[in-house]
Design a protein around this motif. Structure first.
Motif, PDB file in Angstrom:
ATOM      1  N   PHE A   1       0.825  -1.214   0.000  1.00 49.89           N
ATOM      2  CA  PHE A   1       0.000   0.000   0.000  1.00 49.89           C
ATOM      3  C   PHE A   1       0.861   1.267   0.000  1.00 49.89           C
ATOM      4  O   PHE A   1       0.372   2.367  -0.248  1.00 49.89           O
ATOM      5  N   THR A   2       2.162   1.098   0.284  1.00 47.84           N
ATOM      6  CA  THR A   2       3.072   2.256   0.238  1.00 47.84           C
ATOM      7  C   THR A   2       3.798   2.349  -1.109  1.00 47.84           C
ATOM      8  O   THR A   2       4.758   3.087  -1.232  1.00 47.84           O
ATOM      9  N   ARG A   3       3.321   1.590  -2.103  1.00 53.38           N
ATOM     10  CA  ARG A   3       4.059   1.505  -3.373  1.00 53.38           C
ATOM     11  C   ARG A   3       4.222   2.871  -4.047  1.00 53.38           C
ATOM     12  O   ARG A   3       5.194   3.106  -4.750  1.00 53.38           O
ATOM     13  N   PHE A   4       3.230   3.767  -3.838  1.00 55.34           N
ATOM     14  CA  PHE A   4       3.329   5.094  -4.441  1.00 55.34           C
ATOM     15  C   PHE A   4       4.126   6.065  -3.571  1.00 55.34           C
ATOM     16  O   PHE A   4       4.614   7.079  -4.055  1.00 55.34           O
ATOM     17  N   VAL A   5       4.221   5.746  -2.272  1.00 54.28           N
ATOM     18  CA  VAL A   5       4.828   6.677  -1.329  1.00 54.28           C
ATOM     19  C   VAL A   5       6.329   6.816  -1.548  1.00 54.28           C
ATOM     20  O   VAL A   5       6.884   7.918  -1.508  1.00 54.28           O
ATOM     21  N   GLY A   6       7.022   5.701  -1.798  1.00 54.79           N
ATOM     22  CA  GLY A   6       8.473   5.751  -2.030  1.00 54.79           C
ATOM     23  C   GLY A   6       8.848   6.632  -3.205  1.00 54.79           C
ATOM     24  O   GLY A   6       9.658   7.564  -3.068  1.00 54.79           O
ATOM     25  N   PRO A   7       8.270   6.383  -4.400  1.00 57.78           N
ATOM     26  CA  PRO A   7       8.560   7.271  -5.544  1.00 57.78           C
ATOM     27  C   PRO A   7       8.163   8.726  -5.294  1.00 57.78           C
ATOM     28  O   PRO A   7       8.834   9.646  -5.758  1.00 57.78           O
ATOM     29  N   MET A   8       7.053   8.926  -4.559  1.00 54.51           N
ATOM     30  CA  MET A   8       6.662  10.299  -4.221  1.00 54.51           C
ATOM     31  C   MET A   8       7.730  10.974  -3.374  1.00 54.51           C
ATOM     32  O   MET A   8       8.047  12.156  -3.580  1.00 54.51           O
TER      33      MET A   8
END
Length: 381
Positions: free
Chosen positions: A103-110
């Protein structure tokens, strides 16, 4: 009470923090004038350490001396410390119980997007001539090729020394006598040496963590965007206390949590002691917080009494350009290192680009962007 309110509502980094301090502490409460606050903020920009936290501490020092300065420091940093310690414990709990962090897959790139944009904003302010560009590029190359925690202070000090050579180009200012009290610096170096000796003898992880963060807090110029690559180099690349994903999650969470961006240190300290249970993680967060904030406090106590005279020396003013240029290079080097593993993957690459476009073309608050990323991660879990 005013500082506590700021600690719970101050999202968005040093620039936003400053505007909120002006509104509440100057216009609403009248604790000091706007000119006095901006002078204190300028002093904190010159010194190593977290600029917003040092500004708050300096206000306490100006109004009520050292006791009030320590109290304002604790009140300002406590909410973020608690929240980031809880975040570190929560991340480790999920990992321990094999609960997917997808669920954090977008958070790292962000988080990488935030780091790149932060470096861009810093560069716009500090890169003015050919020398600045050369120092910027050299620091990127060296920090990328040699990701050692020792490279950071070498580059920062070297940048300042090289830039100070051009002091003759700056306007002369009339100087008066400087009266220096060395006690705060004696405290600063004594704590550093004592922690290093005890940590080396006992091999105690909490003591060594305190020394690590204390050293980083003594060397970081330019705020949280510069601290992040320093911590990444030391605790991910060099010591492997955290994984890339854990560190990126912490970076993103600093955008959601109010207060100082330096709260990333609390998160890193907490996860560095994940093998010692919840009590160990709480202790890790505590020693990391104390270590990262104390040096800047000692520097404020040292420099505040003679700041009016110190800023008139051309060498001091000239060195800032080199310090800022190399600090910006360190930030970009960290962004490159973090971006590399995801550069050949479509979704992370698109997320980084999308984050940069939102930051550049809109005024959406950073914490809303991160919350949106977490919601997207839950939807496409």
């Amino acid at each position: 009470m005013d500082i506590l309110l700021l600690a719970f509502t101050a999202f968005g980094g040093p620039q936003v923090h400053l505007m909120m301090m002006i509104e509440r502490l100057v216009h609403k409460r009248g604790y000091l004038s706007e000119e006095e606050l901006l002078e204190l903020q300028a002093l904190c920009q010159v010194l190593p350490g977290p600029s917003s936290t040092q500004t708050v501490t300096a206000i306490g020092l100006k109004i009520g001396g050292q006791p009030l300065a320590y109290l304002t420091l604790i009140i300002w940093s406590l909410p973020a410390m608690i929240l980031m310690s809880m975040a570190g414990i929560g991340i480790h709990y999920l990992e321990q119980n094999d609960i997917s962090l997808s669920f954090t897959r977008f958070v790292g790139p962000m988080a990488v997007g935030f780091l790149i944009f932060g470096a861009y904003k810093i560069a716009k302010k500090v890169i003015h001539n050919q020398q600045d560009w050369i120092l910027l590029v050299l620091s990127i190359i060296l920090a990328y090729l040699y990701p050692s925690p020792y490279m950071t202070p070498i580059l920062i000090v070297s940048g300042g020394v090289i830039a100070s050579i051009n002091f003759s180009k700056l306007e002369k200012m009339e100087k008066g006598p400087i009266k220096i009290s060395w006690r705060p610096l004696i405290f600063w170096i004594s704590v550093l040496i004592t922690a290093a000796i005890i940590g080396n003898i006992t091999r105690s992880l909490p003591v060594r963590l305190f020394e690590n963060f204390y050293r980083n807090g003594s060397l970081v110029f330019g705020g949280g965007q510069v601290l992040i690559p320093m911590l990444f180099n030391e605790f991910v690349e060099f010591k492997h206390y955290l994984t890339n994903q854990e560190f990126l999650s912490g970076m993103a969470l600093t955008q959601v949590v109010p207060g100082p961006v330096f709260s990333i240190a609390t998160f890193v300290g907490s996860l560095s002691m994940k093998g010692q249970g919840m009590a160990g993680q709480l202790l890790g967060g505590l020693v990391a917080t104390a270590g990262i904030f104390l040096p800047g406090t000692f520097f404020i106590f040292f420099a505040y009494p003679f700041w009016d005279q110190l800023k008139k020396y051309r060498g001091i003013r000239a060195s800032l350009a080199g310090i800022h240029a190399t600090s910006c290079g360190l930030t970009l080097a960290a962004a490159i290192t973090l971006f590399e593993p995801m550069s050949d993957q479509t979704l992370p690459l698109a997320t980084v680009v999308g984050t940069l476009l939102i930051l550049y073309f809109t005024k959406v608050p950073s914490y809303l962007i991160i919350i949106g990323g977490l919601i997207l991660g839950l939807i496409f879990h």
